[in-house]
Motif scaffolding. Structure first.
Motif, PDB file in Angstrom:
ATOM      1  N   UNK A  28       0.846  -1.359   0.120  1.00 20.39           N
ATOM      2  CA  UNK A  28       0.124  -0.023  -0.005  1.00 20.39           C
ATOM      3  C   UNK A  28       0.886   1.271  -0.085  1.00 20.39           C
ATOM      4  N   UNK A  29       0.718   2.031  -0.947  1.00 20.74           N
ATOM      5  CA  UNK A  29       1.553   3.290  -0.798  1.00 20.74           C
ATOM      6  C   UNK A  29       0.219   4.206  -1.517  1.00 20.74           C
ATOM      7  N   UNK A  30       0.717   5.551  -1.137  1.00 20.73           N
ATOM      8  CA  UNK A  30      -0.006   6.531  -1.669  1.00 20.73           C
ATOM      9  C   UNK A  30       0.341   7.016  -3.104  1.00 20.73           C
ATOM     10  N   UNK A  31      -0.667   7.410  -3.997  1.00 21.18           N
ATOM     11  CA  UNK A  31      -0.204   7.930  -5.175  1.00 21.18           C
ATOM     12  C   UNK A  31       0.814   8.785  -5.504  1.00 21.18           C
ATOM     13  N   UNK A  32       0.951   9.680  -4.490  1.00 22.49           N
ATOM     14  CA  UNK A  32       1.831  10.644  -4.608  1.00 22.49           C
ATOM     15  C   UNK A  32       3.184  10.566  -4.130  1.00 22.49           C
ATOM     16  N   UNK A  33       3.447   9.209  -3.340  1.00 20.95           N
ATOM     17  CA  UNK A  33       4.993   8.924  -3.181  1.00 20.95           C
ATOM     18  C   UNK A  33       5.662   8.521  -4.289  1.00 20.95           C
ATOM     19  N   UNK A  34       7.022   8.548  -4.082  1.00 17.74           N
ATOM     20  CA  UNK A  34       7.947   8.297  -5.218  1.00 17.74           C
ATOM     21  C   UNK A  34       7.725   6.853  -5.761  1.00 17.74           C
ATOM     22  N   UNK A  35       7.765   6.562  -6.776  1.00 16.33           N
ATOM     23  CA  UNK A  35       7.621   5.305  -7.525  1.00 16.33           C
ATOM     24  C   UNK A  35       8.718   4.449  -7.067  1.00 16.33           C
ATOM     25  N   UNK A  36       8.365   2.991  -6.684  1.00 14.20           N
ATOM     26  CA  UNK A  36       9.245   2.029  -6.260  1.00 14.20           C
ATOM     27  C   UNK A  36       9.869   1.250  -7.312  1.00 14.20           C
ATOM     28  N   UNK A 409      -2.296   5.735   2.434  1.00 12.36           N
ATOM     29  CA  UNK A 409      -1.611   6.744   3.095  1.00 12.36           C
ATOM     30  C   UNK A 409      -2.406   7.796   3.839  1.00 12.36           C
ATOM     31  N   UNK A 410      -2.402   7.855   5.036  1.00  9.79           N
ATOM     32  CA  UNK A 410      -3.319   9.264   5.503  1.00  9.79           C
ATOM     33  C   UNK A 410      -4.655   8.697   6.240  1.00  9.79           C
ATOM     34  N   UNK A 411      -4.994   7.477   5.923  1.00  5.59           N
ATOM     35  CA  UNK A 411      -5.900   7.005   6.346  1.00  5.59           C
ATOM     36  C   UNK A 411      -5.535   5.609   7.327  1.00  5.59           C
ATOM     37  N   UNK A 412      -5.023   4.690   6.693  1.00  7.91           N
ATOM     38  CA  UNK A 412      -4.475   3.635   7.785  1.00  7.91           C
ATOM     39  C   UNK A 412      -2.955   3.831   8.125  1.00  7.91           C
ATOM     40  N   UNK A 413      -2.276   4.241   7.431  1.00 10.28           N
ATOM     41  CA  UNK A 413      -0.973   4.667   8.001  1.00 10.28           C
ATOM     42  C   UNK A 413      -0.490   5.857   7.350  1.00 10.28           C
ATOM     43  N   UNK A 414       0.747   6.363   8.130  1.00 11.01           N
ATOM     44  CA  UNK A 414       1.268   7.679   7.607  1.00 11.01           C
ATOM     45  C   UNK A 414       2.910   7.162   7.505  1.00 11.01           C
ATOM     46  N   UNK A 415       3.425   7.929   6.553  1.00  9.55           N
ATOM     47  CA  UNK A 415       4.965   7.767   6.515  1.00  9.55           C
ATOM     48  C   UNK A 415       5.704   8.915   7.360  1.00  9.55           C
ATOM     49  N   UNK A 417       9.271  10.024   8.498  1.00 12.31           N
ATOM     50  CA  UNK A 417      10.735   9.724   8.266  1.00 12.31           C
ATOM     51  C   UNK A 417      11.140   8.438   7.275  1.00 12.31           C
ATOM     52  N   UNK A 418      10.010   8.605   6.072  1.00 19.49           N
ATOM     53  CA  UNK A 418      10.274   7.512   5.270  1.00 19.49           C
ATOM     54  C   UNK A 418       9.968   6.233   5.454  1.00 19.49           C
ATOM     55  N   UNK A 419       9.194   5.991   6.686  1.00 20.53           N
ATOM     56  CA  UNK A 419       8.800   4.978   7.102  1.00 20.53           C
ATOM     57  C   UNK A 419       7.389   4.630   7.088  1.00 20.53           C
ATOM     58  N   UNK A 420       6.717   3.765   6.575  1.00 15.97           N
ATOM     59  CA  UNK A 420       5.254   3.638   7.008  1.00 15.97           C
ATOM     60  C   UNK A 420       4.896   3.190   8.364  1.00 15.97           C
ATOM     61  N   UNK A 421       4.316   4.041   8.989  1.00 16.62           N
ATOM     62  CA  UNK A 421       3.733   3.644  10.382  1.00 16.62           C
ATOM     63  C   UNK A 421       2.123   3.599  10.532  1.00 16.62           C
ATOM     64  N   UNK A 422       1.584   2.538  10.786  1.00 13.46           N
ATOM     65  CA  UNK A 422       0.432   2.367  11.032  1.00 13.46           C
ATOM     66  C   UNK A 422      -0.318   3.141  12.136  1.00 13.46           C
ATOM     67  N   UNK A 423      -1.299   3.660  11.827  1.00 14.31           N
ATOM     68  CA  UNK A 423      -1.952   4.461  12.945  1.00 14.31           C
ATOM     69  C   UNK A 423      -2.442   3.938  13.935  1.00 14.31           C
TER      70      UNK A 423
END
Length: 578
Positions: A28-36, A409-415, A417-423
């Protein structure tokens, strides 16, 4: 990747809330984050693709459990984001109100009534799907519209073309779960799981053998003879009414013996011998030791007597209502631990324990580098195979995979410092409501996942629940108590001390016979006989009657060509390895 993470998550990929099918049994990533992922052709990658103003509607079967649907179109966070990113609106009409997906698949095949995209379970549907020849060849579509499929699953496609095709060796079926390794620091999907609170009350009795396990379950039943609703409890139950329920008979036992089972019902892969060995036709196999175990459980009143008529959904309900004390896999409990917590009983819960294990080889980290049993195809009925392939390609990206597994992103988790953290709010909701995933869509569409790498290229786990900061928050009181008692850092410390605890079942699960062939016909007869008759052997009241029933079963089974079919699949596996 941080060294601490690398050490802790080499073979980690969570499978919580996945509903199998069994067990041989969900990014899961947000559409605005850098392509992986880098573009894999001059057409570029379809990560976060530009979508048309009006979405294309595609029909789909098999991507979600029927019980988890509230209509033809889903409006959870994951599905809304998936539509936004791909321009595709999924119609799940063919999944509604069905209790047996295999039966529904058979009906659709017979009526030539397949949707655009079909996901099927090779454990139950392989023969009829391959034989129906209603899948279109995909080589040209993948070459033009599947750059990420080629980049992330190229080897898996070659395996599919070799083992899951016809004489043309064209590509018809797209594997799911490519690069997946199912192993978690907090659950074990391939070992015996027991109620820790009751085991603790019994003062941690020895559990070296299956006889020990029977004794412990019997003592647990005395400690808690009924559940909170006053209904009788049992040590264990099994869903023998499902065609695939027979696969649960030796589940955990064959894993602990260092044997892998996937696909054809008379095959084990022996990690000791490094070859295929018989599962059913060998009277001394782990399967028959397991059948004897359940027979003993039946005679002692430990096995739920309704097991012969139980469906998987009913089995799940009995786990969640506290009527069983042991299971052969964590996922079959269907969130019993979370249910106990939600009901105000956090001291109740299941943990994995080593029982009757091989000291050198066990099978608890289930790899599917070249795909799992959930294959996907585009049907001949599809009016827009190009749109279907573009959509499927997105499922083979890191971004698409992580969306299905982790949410938005923003709903279930936040980035952070570059790491996805579940809310924390998401974790709290999961703990208090076992059905919270129906609202968010996280892991709801697990069978749709095509690409499941353990790590994101940026270095963190692709399953955000495996980020160390989140793992610490996720452990239940039962898991913390269990780890503290044994001084473990994870639930699975005892299992990873075995020299070899991982095996890739991809090729084993892809073995098939030529549709319409004599071998295929005999295999189907053998499978049908096993499903229809194995419960009769388990439900014998004396040792003498059991031996008589077992021998009668084997005589009939072997008379249907068991050796010929086994030899065919054994050679197929050996040829595949060449």
């Amino acid at each position: 990747m941080n060294k601490k993470w690398k050490k802790s998550f080499v073979f980690v990929f969570i499978a919580v809330l996945l509903v199998m099918m069994v067990g041989c049994s969900g990014n899961n990533t947000n559409t605005t984050q850098e392509t992986t992922t880098e573009p894999s052709s001059d057409k570029g990658s379809t990560e976060s693709p530009t979508t048309p103003s009006e979405p294309v509607t595609l029909t789909i079967f098999g991507g979600v459990e029927s019980a988890n649907l509230n209509g033809a179109f889903q409006d959870d966070d994951v599905m809304k984001e998936l539509e936004k990113r791909t321009g595709v609106k999924l119609d799940f009409t063919s999944n509604l109100n069905i209790s047996d997906p295999a039966q529904k698949m058979a009906v659709m095949l017979a009526g030539n009534d397949l949707p655009d995209i079909v996901i099927f379970n090779t454990l139950t549907d392989q023969a009829k799907v391959y034989g129906a020849k209603q899948a279109i060849p995909l080589d040209d579509l993948v070459a033009e519209f599947g750059p990420d499929i080629l980049k992330n699953a190229g080897d898996a496609l070659q395996v599919s073309k070799q083992l899951s095709s016809d004489d043309t060796h064209a590509l018809y079926y797209l594997p799911g779960g490519v690069k997946q390794v199912i192993f978690s620091p907090l659950v074990n999907e391939n070992a015996w799981n027991l109620r820790w609170d009751l085991y603790k009350q019994l003062d941690y009795p020895k559990l070296d053998t299956l006889d020990d396990l029977l004794n412990v379950m019997e003592q647990m039943m005395k400690l808690e003879p009924t559940n909170k609703a006053g209904k009788k409890t049992y040590g264990i139950g099994i869903n023998l009414s499902d065609d695939w329920g027979q696969l649960m008979i030796d589940r955990a036992n064959y894993n602990m013996a260092g044997e892998a089972c996937c696909g054809y019902n008379d095959l084990y892969y022996s990690m000791d011998k490094k070859q295929i060995v018989p599962r059913i036709s060998d009277p001394n196999s782990t399967f028959w030791k397991s059948v004897k175990f359940y027979n003993e459980a039946y005679k002692r009143g430990i096995l739920d007597p309704e097991s012969a008529t139980l469906k998987f959904a009913a089995l799940n309900d009995k786990f969640k209502s506290g009527r069983y004390f042991a299971s052969t896999t964590h996922w079959s409990q269907a969130g019993a631990d979370q249910q106990f917590i939600a009901e105000g009983n956090p001291e109740k819960g299941f943990v994995p324990l080593m029982i009757n294990n091989n000291p050198n080889n066990i099978y608890v980290a289930a790899q599917s580098i070249n795909g799992n049993q959930f294959q996907m195809f585009i049907s001949k009925n599809s009016k827009n195979p190009e749109a279907a392939m573009k959509f499927i390609n997105y499922l083979y990206t890191n971004e698409g995979s992580e969306l299905l597994q982790n949410g938005v992103e923003g709903k279930q988790y936040d980035m952070v410092n570059g790491v996805p953290i579940v809310k924390d709010s998401e974790l709290d909701a999961l703990k208090s409501d076992p059905k919270h995933f129906l609202q968010t869509g996280v892991l709801k569409y697990s069978h749709m996942q095509r690409f499941n790498p353990p790590q994101n290229p940026k270095g963190y786990p692709s399953d955000f629940m495996q980020v160390p900061e989140t793992v610490k928050k996720l452990a239940t009181p039962v898991q913390n108590d269990f780890m503290a008692h044994y001084n473990y850092s994870t639930i699975n410390d005892a299992f990873i001390k075995i020299p070899n605890y991982s095996y890739d079942v991809g090729k084993l699960g892809s073995l098939s016979a030529v549709p319409g062939s004599d071998i295929q016909g005999k295999k189907e007869q053998l499978d049908a006989y096993l499903v229809a008759n194995i419960a009769k052997v388990i439900y014998q009241k004396t040792d003498a009657d059991f031996e008589k029933a077992k021998n009668s079963f084997l005589d009939a089974y072997n008379s249907k060509g068991a050796k010929e079919v086994f030899d065919y699949f054994k050679k197929s596996y050996e040829d595949a390895n060449k």
